[in-house]
Every structure is written in structure tokens, then in C-alpha cells.
Design an enzyme around this catalytic site. Structure first.
Site, PDB file in Angstrom:
ATOM      1  N   GLY A 218       0.879  -1.173   0.000  1.00  0.00           N
ATOM      2  CA  GLY A 218       0.000   0.000   0.000  1.00  0.00           C
ATOM      3  C   GLY A 218       0.905   1.208   0.000  1.00  0.00           C
ATOM      4  O   GLY A 218       1.594   1.470   0.984  1.00  0.00           O
TER       5      GLY A 218
ATOM      6  N   GLN B  42       7.099  -3.798   0.202  1.00  0.00           N
ATOM      7  CA  GLN B  42       7.481  -4.332   1.518  1.00  0.00           C
ATOM      8  C   GLN B  42       8.821  -3.725   1.957  1.00  0.00           C
ATOM      9  O   GLN B  42       9.145  -2.628   1.567  1.00  0.00           O
ATOM     10  CB  GLN B  42       7.525  -5.872   1.509  1.00  0.00           C
ATOM     11  CG  GLN B  42       6.156  -6.536   1.345  1.00  0.00           C
ATOM     12  CD  GLN B  42       5.615  -6.544  -0.063  1.00  0.00           C
ATOM     13  OE1 GLN B  42       6.274  -7.003  -0.979  1.00  0.00           O
ATOM     14  NE2 GLN B  42       4.411  -6.047  -0.260  1.00  0.00           N
TER      15      GLN B  42
HETATM   16  P1  GDP Z   1       5.115   2.723   1.622  1.00  0.00           P
HETATM   17  O1  GDP Z   1       4.354   1.447   1.718  1.00  0.00           O
HETATM   18  O2  GDP Z   1       6.567   2.538   1.924  1.00  0.00           O
HETATM   19  O3  GDP Z   1       4.880   3.454   0.344  1.00  0.00           O
HETATM   20  O4  GDP Z   1       4.550   3.662   2.788  1.00  0.00           O
HETATM   21  P2  GDP Z   1       2.997   3.871   3.165  1.00  0.00           P
HETATM   22  O5  GDP Z   1       2.370   4.747   2.169  1.00  0.00           O
HETATM   23  O6  GDP Z   1       2.345   2.572   3.462  1.00  0.00           O
HETATM   24  O7  GDP Z   1       3.144   4.579   4.574  1.00  0.00           O
HETATM   25  C1  GDP Z   1       3.812   5.790   4.732  1.00  0.00           C
HETATM   26  C2  GDP Z   1       2.825   6.813   5.325  1.00  0.00           C
HETATM   27  O8  GDP Z   1       3.536   7.933   5.789  1.00  0.00           O
HETATM   28  C3  GDP Z   1       1.827   7.340   4.323  1.00  0.00           C
HETATM   29  O9  GDP Z   1       0.626   7.655   4.982  1.00  0.00           O
HETATM   30  C4  GDP Z   1       2.505   8.613   3.805  1.00  0.00           C
HETATM   31  O10 GDP Z   1       1.577   9.582   3.313  1.00  0.00           O
HETATM   32  C5  GDP Z   1       3.149   9.104   5.059  1.00  0.00           C
HETATM   33  N1  GDP Z   1       4.411   9.857   4.884  1.00  0.00           N
HETATM   34  C6  GDP Z   1       5.416   9.645   4.001  1.00  0.00           C
HETATM   35  N2  GDP Z   1       6.444  10.483   4.249  1.00  0.00           N
HETATM   36  C7  GDP Z   1       6.072  11.216   5.307  1.00  0.00           C
HETATM   37  C8  GDP Z   1       6.737  12.234   6.084  1.00  0.00           C
HETATM   38  O11 GDP Z   1       7.873  12.607   5.844  1.00  0.00           O
HETATM   39  N3  GDP Z   1       6.038  12.747   7.151  1.00  0.00           N
HETATM   40  C9  GDP Z   1       4.781  12.350   7.458  1.00  0.00           C
HETATM   41  N4  GDP Z   1       4.184  12.907   8.516  1.00  0.00           N
HETATM   42  N5  GDP Z   1       4.139  11.404   6.762  1.00  0.00           N
HETATM   43  C10 GDP Z   1       4.787  10.832   5.720  1.00  0.00           C
HETATM   44  P1  IMO Z   2       4.431  -1.915   1.591  1.00  0.00           P
HETATM   45  O1  IMO Z   2       4.868  -2.109   0.169  1.00  0.00           O
HETATM   46  C1  IMO Z   2       4.053  -3.554   5.604  1.00  0.00           C
HETATM   47  C2  IMO Z   2       3.473  -7.889   5.919  1.00  0.00           C
HETATM   48  C3  IMO Z   2       2.137  -8.351   6.461  1.00  0.00           C
HETATM   49  C4  IMO Z   2       2.573  -9.633   7.157  1.00  0.00           C
HETATM   50  C5  IMO Z   2       3.651 -10.191   6.219  1.00  0.00           C
HETATM   51  C6  IMO Z   2       3.148 -11.241   5.247  1.00  0.00           C
HETATM   52  O2  IMO Z   2       3.233  -1.051   1.723  1.00  0.00           O
HETATM   53  O3  IMO Z   2       5.578  -1.509   2.445  1.00  0.00           O
HETATM   54  P2  IMO Z   2       1.679 -11.148   3.034  1.00  0.00           P
HETATM   55  O4  IMO Z   2       0.269 -10.687   2.818  1.00  0.00           O
HETATM   56  O5  IMO Z   2       2.702 -10.429   2.224  1.00  0.00           O
HETATM   57  O6  IMO Z   2       1.816 -12.632   2.919  1.00  0.00           O
HETATM   58  O7  IMO Z   2       1.981 -10.806   4.585  1.00  0.00           O
HETATM   59  O8  IMO Z   2       4.129  -9.064   5.477  1.00  0.00           O
HETATM   60  N1  IMO Z   2       3.388  -6.978   4.748  1.00  0.00           N
HETATM   61  C7  IMO Z   2       3.600  -5.664   4.829  1.00  0.00           C
HETATM   62  N2  IMO Z   2       3.855  -4.859   5.881  1.00  0.00           N
HETATM   63  N3  IMO Z   2       4.022  -3.040   4.356  1.00  0.00           N
HETATM   64  C8  IMO Z   2       3.805  -3.819   3.284  1.00  0.00           C
HETATM   65  O9  IMO Z   2       3.922  -3.371   2.021  1.00  0.00           O
HETATM   66  C9  IMO Z   2       3.542  -5.199   3.493  1.00  0.00           C
HETATM   67  N4  IMO Z   2       3.261  -6.235   2.679  1.00  0.00           N
HETATM   68  C10 IMO Z   2       3.197  -7.312   3.459  1.00  0.00           C
HETATM   69  O10 IMO Z   2       1.587  -7.415   7.358  1.00  0.00           O
HETATM   70  O11 IMO Z   2       3.190  -9.333   8.379  1.00  0.00           O
HETATM   71 MG    MG Z   3       2.709   0.659   2.701  1.00  0.00          MG
END
Ligand code: GDP
Ligand code: IMO
Ligand code: MG
Length: 429
Positions: A40, A224
Site C-alpha cells: 500500500g 514491503q
Molecule cells: P510505503 O508502503 O513505503 O509506500 O509507505 P505507506 O504509504 O504505506 O506509509 C507511509 C505513510 O507515511 C503514508 O501515509 C505517507 O503519506 C506518510 N508519509 C510519508 N512520508 C512522510 C513524512 O515525511 N512525514 C509524514 N508525517 N508522513 C509521511
Molecule cells: P508496503 O509495500 C508492511 C506484511 C504483512 C505480514 C507479512 C506477510 O506497503 O511496504 P503477506 O500478505 O505479504 O503474505 O503478509 O508481510 N506486509 C507488509 N507490511 N508493508 C507492506 O507493504 C507489506 N506487505 C506485506 O503485514 O506481516
Molecule cells: Mg505501505
């Protein structure tokens, strides 16, 4: 020519989506090479939030996006995501989104098996995202998977489904106590998806390679994080693919010598969703405060993320495993207002100092983090765009991370928005 990989250094959700969206301005192609819609990735542009699970985060910058052979694709989810992005005014279609003919297809039985196994494991569950990721990679490895090229050949697809469902339904009903899946309904639905996705399918390896020959810049978007890697992570509390940078080549069909740099995304503290070891996890008010201020809820499942201090043992592990050439520190703004910040510099195991991440989970569970304490800063740094303007205590925190991890910081993120960023070094220019 610059071909850069962006990967997560911790347990995911480091802010890869934001950084890929930011850097996509300088790239021609953006490529996903592993994982599936367990990911995500959040992007925020002009105050509007976009979350993508399968479509590479370069789509907002209008770049050509590729889903490589190493990705597992749920076609229903992908079609839904294409519609979602269109509804938000994003241009997306077969001209700018390409799916590898060799990418594996997530089938309904993969999701049912994922769900049934987790239910059966009870409190020993991995805490998967329930998207069928593990069972799909499992079928790939046992050579019973269905690739896009198979999905597009309707006659042989139907035969394959009818054959494999005999076995899957036996397992689903007889062992996992789940509902059987009707082959004819599955074939009907997937035939519809195949018709809609056919124009997107091509030989992605050839397309990326020809682009590289024309000096196109390519950004590879990891999903991940390093410690969810099937080989190098906290096995079995991991995902089912290689999340490390080495897989960017394999999962998109290019050779490793094409890569010119690897950016490791580091959240300024640590989070984890799902079960599994987490040495610096906080169970106190500070952990709660970080969780709240950082809005640490999973972008895919909405689960509350576990929060803890920054851990440089895992960061050094990530640098070694990925050849990280520069770090991106995200969510630095979230740490503002804390009196003290801790950084884990080593683990102590039965009186011995461990500098490397142990493979044995019992040893890891018994490890106590060794902390260094730094003073925190009280200012709101989210409006700062120059390193020089950061509070001295924030600069000290960053400098100490660079020293401990022995890797330079290229970018600092101080808010979710694309422009809430301090760029010290742009790997594309
Ligand atoms: P990803 O899976 O590595 O793309 O990260 P996610 O989108 O799952 O989670 C990162 C969260 O932190 C998201 O809600 C972003 O909008 C937010 N985010 C990213 N960079 C920053 C930052 O520098 N500060 C804050 N407050 N939020 C951030
Ligand atoms: P992004 O790309 C955080 C975690 C799940 C679980 C383990 C196995 O957003 O960083 P799965 O469904 O892959 O078999 O689950 O991996 N997991 C993540 N945790 N960010 C993710 O993706 C993840 N994708 C899988 O929570 O512990
Ligand atoms: Mg994510």
C-alpha cells in the site's frame, strides 16, 4: 543513464510511494518487480491522497509504468485500481501501463487458502494481508501457477483451472474448512478480466531493455521492506518474495549491471504491521504518541502499525543486503516534540553484544536493544525545505544515523506531501 532502485530498509511502509512519486519526475519508466497488492503506497500531491497497491507510483507523474514478471497480480484488484485512478483524473491505460506476460495471476483459491491458513494458525498466525500472496508464489515455485500469458489463452486457461481446482477444493474443504470454488464461475470472471487486461500485456523485459538502450531513466519501486524478505527477513514472519534490491533485476527481466544506484528508504523510527519480532518496539506512551502523530495505520489493511525506536542494526543489515548508495529519511517531522530520542546501535544477547541481525528467532526474541540517547527537538519542521534551516538537534540526529549506518543521507522527508521534502542529492541529475 540512471537506473535507480528504491527499497524499504525496515518492515515496510517506510514511505516508498512518496519517494518514488517524487523521483518519478526525473525518470521515464517506473517498474514494480515483486510483491502484489499486499503493498500500500501512499502519495500526496497538492493535498490530495492517492493509494496504490499494484500500479507503480510513477503513474501520477505521467510516466510509463511496468508491472514486472516478479509481481503477483490480482486482476480484479488491478482493474479496480485503474478505475480508481481514472476517477481521480489520472491518465492510465495500455499506453502507459504495461503488465509482463510472465507475471503470475492471483486466483480466488490463493486468497481462500491464505485466509483459511491464517484462521487455522490462531495466535501463531503471520498476520498476512490476506491477499493470497503466499499461496500464489507457492504455486509459482511448484510450477502450477497461472501467468498472464496463460490467462490470455482462454481454452488452455479453462483446462488448467478445472484441473487445479480439483486439488485446491479438496484442500480448501477437507483441510481448511473453507468453501469450495466453482470452476465455471471462476473461468467466467477471469475471462472477463483477461479481455479487459489483454491490451496491457507485453514482454516487459524487452520493453525496459530497449528503453535503456535509448538512455531512458528507470526507477524500480520495491514493495514491503528488507526485513520482510523471504530469505533475509524475520522468517517465517515475512512476505513470500525477495524484497531486496537484487530482485529488481530478476523481477523485471534486466541484468544486474544496468543498475546505477540503490536508495534505501528509512522511516525516522521503526514500524511493523502483522506478527513477528521487533526488538525496538515500544509498549508505552511514547510508542502511542508516535503511532498517533505518524498516523500509523496500514495503507492496505487499516491495521494499527506497531511502533518503536530507530534500529541501526537492521539498517546496517539493509545496507549490506541491498548495496544501498544513499538513504532517504522519512517522517522526521513525526519525532518533533519528544524530549529524548533513542537509537538502537546493537543487540545484547545473554551478556554478549551482537552487531549482526540473528537468523534464529528465539535468539532475536531474547535480544535487548542497546540504546544511545539523543536530545529531541520541539519545533515543527514540516515547513522546512533546506537542511540548514533544521533545528540543530534534528541535524545531530541525522548526522548520527549517517555515522552509525556509514551511508549518506540523500533526501529528508518532513511531511506526506510531494514537496514536503529536503533534497540533498538527486540520484538522477
Ligand atoms: P510505503 O508502503 O513505503 O509506500 O509507505 P505507506 O504509504 O504505506 O506509509 C507511509 C505513510 O507515511 C503514508 O501515509 C505517507 O503519506 C506518510 N508519509 C510519508 N512520508 C512522510 C513524512 O515525511 N512525514 C509524514 N508525517 N508522513 C509521511
Ligand atoms: P508496503 O509495500 C508492511 C506484511 C504483512 C505480514 C507479512 C506477510 O506497503 O511496504 P503477506 O500478505 O505479504 O503474505 O503478509 O508481510 N506486509 C507488509 N507490511 N508493508 C507492506 O507493504 C507489506 N506487505 C506485506 O503485514 O506481516
Ligand atoms: Mg505501505
Amino acid at each position: 543513464m540512471a537506473n535507480i532502485i528504491v527499497i524499504g530498509t525496515q518492515w515496510g511502509d517506510e514511505g516508498k510511494g512518496k519517494i518514488v512519486d517524487l523521483l518519478a519526475e526525473y525518470a521515464d519508466y517506473v517498474v514494480r518487480f515483486q510483491g502484489g497488492n499486499n503493498a500500500g503506497h501512499t502519495m500526496v500531491v497538492n493535498g490530495e491522497q492517492f493509494i496504490s497497491h499494484l500500479v507503480p507510483s510513477g503513474i501520477l507523474q505521467g510516466k510509463t509504468c511496468f508491472i514486472g514478471n516478479g509481481v503477483v497480480v490480482d486482476p480484479e484488484v488491478l482493474l479496480g485500481e485503474i478505475e480508481y485512478l481514472k476517477s481521480k483524473g489520472i491518465t492510465i491505460g495500455p499506453d502507459n501501463l504495461k503488465i509482463s506476460e510472465r507475471a503470475q495471476v492471483i486466483m480466488p483459491y490463493h486468497k481462500a487458502i491464505d485466509h483459511g491458513r491464517e484462521k487455522m494458525k490462531g495466535d501463531k498466525k503471520i498476520g498476512t494481508t490476506g491477499r493470497g500472496i503466499g499461496p500464489c508464489y507457492e504455486d509459482k515455485a511448484t510450477r502450477r501457477g497461472i501467468r498472464f500469458v496463460d490467462l490470455l489463452d482462454s481454452e488452455s486457461f479453462s483446462d488448467k483451472v478445472r484441473t487445479i481446482l480439483k486439488e485446491k477444493n479438496f484442500y480448501l474443504t477437507g483441510f481448511l474448512s473453507e468453501q469450495a470454488i466453482d470452476p465455471e464461475e471462476l473461468i467466467r470472471n477471469y475471462t472477463r478480466y483477461a479481455e479487459q487486461l489483454a491490451p496491457y500485456v507485453e514482454n516487459v523485459s524487452v520493453s525496459i531493455h530497449s528503453g535503456m538502450r535509448e538512455n531512458k531513466h528507470v526507477l524500480f519501486e520495491g514493495a514491503q521492506g528488507t526485513h520482510l524478505d523471504i530469505d533475509h527477513g524475520t522468517y517465517p514472519y515475512v512476505t513470500s518474495s525477495n524484497t531486496v534490491s537484487g530482485n529488481a533485476a530478476c523481477g523485471s527481466g534486466i541484468g544486474p549491471m544496468e543498475i546505477t544506484g540503490v536508495l534505501g528508504i528509512v522511516k525516522a523510527y521503526t514500524t511493523r504491521v502483522g506478527a513477528g519480532p521487533f526488538p525496538t518496539e515500544l509498549f508505552d506512551d511514547i510508542g502511542d504518541a508516535i503511532q498517533k502523530k505518524g498516523a500509523e495505520f496500514g495503507a492496505t489493511t487499516g491495521r494499527r502499525r506497531r511502533c518503536g525506536w530507530l534500529d541501526t542494526v537492521i539498517l546496517e543489515n539493509a545496507v549490506r543486503l541491498n548495496s544501498i548508495s544513499g538513504m532517504v529519511i522519512t517522517k522526521l517531522d513525526v519525532l518533533g516534540g519528544l524530549d529524548e530520542l533513542k537509537i538502537c546501535t546493537a543487540y545484547e544477547y545473554k551478556g554478549t553484544i551482537l552487531n549482526h541481525f540473528p537468523a534464529n528467532l528465539d535468539i532475536l526474541a531474547a535480544c535487548k536493544p542497546v540504546y544511545e540517547t539523543l536530545p529531541g527537538w520541539q519545533e515543527d519542521i514540516s515547513a522546512i525545505r533546506k537542511f540548514a534551516d533544521l533545528p540543530q538537534k534534528a541535524k545531530n540526529y541525522l548526522k548520527r544515523i549517517e555515522e552509525l549506518v556509514r551511508t549518506p543521507i540523500d533526501i529528508i522527508s518532513v511531511g506526506p506531501g510531494r514537496n514536503e521534502t529536503i533534497v540533498l542529492k538527486n540520484c538522477f541529475v
